[in-house]
Enzyme design. Structure first.
Site, PDB file in Angstrom:
ATOM      1  N   SER A 141       0.634  -1.162   0.171  1.00  0.00           N
ATOM      2  CA  SER A 141      -0.027   0.023   0.093  1.00  0.00           C
ATOM      3  C   SER A 141       0.948   1.362  -0.089  1.00  0.00           C
ATOM      4  CB  SER A 141      -1.166  -0.081   1.053  1.00  0.00           C
ATOM      5  OG  SER A 141      -2.158   1.024   1.155  1.00  0.00           O
ATOM      6  N   ASP A 273      -9.680  -5.627  -4.448  1.00  0.00           N
ATOM      7  CA  ASP A 273      -8.977  -4.532  -3.691  1.00  0.00           C
ATOM      8  C   ASP A 273     -10.054  -3.388  -3.704  1.00  0.00           C
ATOM      9  OD1 ASP A 273      -7.542  -2.385  -2.414  1.00  0.00           O
ATOM     10  OD2 ASP A 273      -5.759  -3.461  -3.171  1.00  0.00           O
ATOM     11  N   HIS A 302      -7.375  -6.043  -0.177  1.00  0.00           N
ATOM     12  CA  HIS A 302      -6.233  -5.086  -0.011  1.00  0.00           C
ATOM     13  C   HIS A 302      -5.369  -5.672   1.000  1.00  0.00           C
ATOM     14  CE1 HIS A 302      -4.086  -1.148  -0.308  1.00  0.00           C
ATOM     15  NE2 HIS A 302      -4.026  -1.211   1.090  1.00  0.00           N
TER      16      HIS A 302
END
Length: 322
Positions: A141, A273, A302
């Site tokens: 991320s 995601d 995610h």
């Protein structure tokens, strides 16, 4: 668009991702490792002080002479989010390093430097302090954005980086702009900031118990332990750094960073995601990075490094060893 609609993932924690008692005795499962740890293992943690006086906390586990793997966490978490990967690679004989981003976890709760530029510089400070070489950098991320800038501006020029992995990563740009019409509108990120400022504890509980791990999906196997651990990590950090971090991860254009990366790079993301839409992230990353390999996981969220560690970890290992 609500914060629940923007975030998302899809499964409960697989039983094989847990650390069984037999592992301590030398028997490991698919998630922890195929062989027991060999030789003496050096366990340590500590702090490095950056040029602006910020203290960055790091973990440095495993044989000092083994190839190092450096993990970069997502927002608003800490190095603890890599537990499943640290144990896995440690069991396979690697040296594993993970640090808390400034303002996050155990690092200084500073009110300055909460930018991708500074995040990358801080990562470089850890690498140089430990004199890591031939490093594989893995970022999730926001940590993926940190890795991209670190590799482009520090790791490659210094000759310290061997490979990179971007997992559900933010580059090239999350924000919707005239040049990025498929991006996420600014109003969504303004909503994040408003929710954080109004009631950070409840906002983080909502994110962890809903979209981040896909626990808002029909039939999802919800883990209260995962939810509480995400909330714990988020609340350890400083509100100002996490607030300003939203701008850093959403508005930083990293197109040039991706184009500059030449080391072998693995790009991974789930197609469910809801935090970072994969078509605007992993797919574009693979196109912009010269020496990249792309893998999209059907239905993965995610936070797939936690919910699907039994699948992701062996893929990471194959890339590191390949």
């Amino acid at each position: 668009m609500t914060r629940r609609g923007v975030f998302g993932i899809a499964a409960g924690l697989a039983a094989s991702t847990m650390l069984p008692a037999s592992t301590v005795a030398g028997t490991t499962d698919a998630n922890i490792g195929a062989t027991p740890m060999q030789g003496e293992t050096r366990m340590s943690s500590g702090y490095v002080k950056t040029a602006d006086g910020t203290e960055i906390y790091f973990k440095d586990w495993g044989p000092k002479d083994a190839q190092p793997i450096h993990f970069h966490h997502g927002w608003p978490l800490s190095a603890d989010d890599w537990d499943a990967q640290l144990l896995f690679f440690l069991a396979h004989g690697y040296r594993v390093v993970a640090h808390d981003r400034r303002g996050h976890g155990r690092s200084s709760q500073v009110d300055t430097g909460n930018t991708i530029d500074r995040y990358a510089a801080d990562a470089s400070a850890v690498v140089e302090h430990l004199d890591l070489r031939n490093v594989v950098h893995i970022g999730h991320s926001t940590g993926g954005g940190e890795v991209a800038r670190y590799v482009a501006r520090y790791g490659q020029p210094q000759g310290r980086v061997a490979k990179a992995v971007l997992v559900s990563a933010i580059p090239p740009l999350m924000l919707k702009t005239p040049n990025n019409p498929e991006g996420t509108p600014l109003s969504v990120f303004d909503g994040f900031r408003a929710a954080l400022a109004a009631n950070r504890a409840q906002f983080y509980l909502d994110v962890a118990s809903g979209p981040f791990y896909g626990f808002n999906r029909p039939g999802a196997k919800v883990s209260q332990g995962i939810i509480q651990n995400w909330w714990r990590q988020g609340m350890m950090g400083g509100a100002i750094a996490q607030y300003e971090g939203i701008k850093a991860f959403s508005e930083t254009d990293q197109t040039d960073d991706l184009k500059a990366i030449t080391v072998p790079t693995l790009v991974l993301q789930g197609d469910d995601d809801q935090v970072v839409p994969y078509k605007d992230a992993a797919v574009l990353q693979a196109k912009l990075i010269k020496n990249s390999t792309l893998k999209i996981y059907p239905g993965f969220p995610h936070g797939m490094l936690t919910t699907h560690a039994d699948v992701i970890n062996p893929d990471l290992l194959a890339f590191v060893k390949g």
